[in-house]
Enzyme design. Sequence first.
Site, mmCIF file in Angstrom:
data_model
loop_
_atom_site.group_PDB
_atom_site.id
_atom_site.type_symbol
_atom_site.label_atom_id
_atom_site.label_comp_id
_atom_site.label_asym_id
_atom_site.label_seq_id
_atom_site.Cartn_x
_atom_site.Cartn_y
_atom_site.Cartn_z
ATOM 1 N N VAL A 75 0.823 -1.207 0.000
ATOM 2 C CA VAL A 75 0.000 0.000 0.000
ATOM 3 C C VAL A 75 0.856 1.256 0.000
ATOM 4 O O VAL A 75 0.593 2.199 -0.734
ATOM 5 C CB VAL A 75 -0.995 -0.005 1.183
ATOM 6 C CG1 VAL A 75 -1.744 1.321 1.241
ATOM 7 C CG2 VAL A 75 -1.986 -1.142 1.006
ATOM 8 N N CYS A 76 1.921 1.245 0.801
ATOM 9 C CA CYS A 76 2.798 2.419 0.845
ATOM 10 C C CYS A 76 3.363 2.696 -0.535
ATOM 11 O O CYS A 76 3.592 3.827 -0.912
ATOM 12 C CB CYS A 76 3.985 2.194 1.759
ATOM 13 S SG CYS A 76 3.550 1.434 3.280
ATOM 14 N N THR A 77 3.611 1.628 -1.253
ATOM 15 C CA THR A 77 4.186 1.777 -2.577
ATOM 16 C C THR A 77 3.286 2.644 -3.437
ATOM 17 O O THR A 77 3.728 3.551 -4.109
ATOM 18 C CB THR A 77 4.388 0.393 -3.203
ATOM 19 O OG1 THR A 77 5.096 -0.400 -2.273
ATOM 20 C CG2 THR A 77 5.158 0.490 -4.481
#
Lengths: 170, 154
Positions: free
Chosen positions: B43-45
């Site tokens: 998700v951070c990506t």
Amino acid sequence: MADLRSAPPPEVGEADHVRGLAGDPLVIEYADYECPYCAQTDLLLRDLAVRRVFRHFPVPSKHPRARVLAAAAEAAALQGRFWEMHDALFADQSRIDDPHLWERARRLHLDLDRFERDRRSEAVAERVAGDFRSGVRAGVVTTPTLFVEGKLHAAVPGPELLEHLIGGAG
Amino acid sequence: MIEAGTPAPDFMLPDQDGNEVSLESLRGQTIVLAFYPLDFSPVCTDQLNVYQEILPELERAGARLYGVSVDSAFAHKAFQRELGISIPLLADFHPKGDVARRFGVFNEERGISQRALVLIGPEGIVDWSHVSPSPLEIPGANLIFDALEYAAAA
């Protein structure tokens, strides 16, 4: 910076690519041709009686060819073949280099010189960037993101959303 | 979560290249800190990829964006390279999560930061802060621009 403040996704406009019947439930889609989840979503939506609006949300740091592919679809659109190129791009995400784009353009009987010129043009780049900006404003952070009745759904539509769309059509 | 109107706690953290970045050294500039759980988590990506795309507009708006997580500077370097992004990433590594804790966004149970955005004005005062209700929920970049607009008007 003003144009990135929050706002709902723009209403369906002249410039939008729209597919499906006017009376069917409206799905506004922000997606990217290099994104496998977007291809999956495309397959799911294809079978439904929905009115689809496709907007570009290319994120090149994740998908290096995303912007190029969006521009190719827009260049095809200038020759009246947006959805044909759209389908051809999603149909084979492993073949997305320039020669593969020329092959698609040839198969669609596009004027190749014009296609090449258009897909590299400022106008097409701005058209794609405009979609991206409207997505950012509406809170899109991942692809695919769908807007149904003004509500944001991130990721591939799940059974609940699909059923809702099928129900809405009946 | 740190509230708007309070002075931001000073910090000194290494970025992905080992350069020390302190709030003090950034005085006079508008700063956006994007706290996120971990490098390489899917998700951070997405979050940093999208934020990368809005960097030019952020710069035009006079703001500098920093990512902050508990990963080490070396992990940050690899993560930055993996994504092909230029957003500087600060290593809140030792003592682990200390800065996240001081900003009130550290998740003690999981040992990682919550997903949060903090806008710090040129005087070092927090202008706006936002924490995601769930680590899976990415704050849209539109919120940053809303906050910048709001701060500029205030």
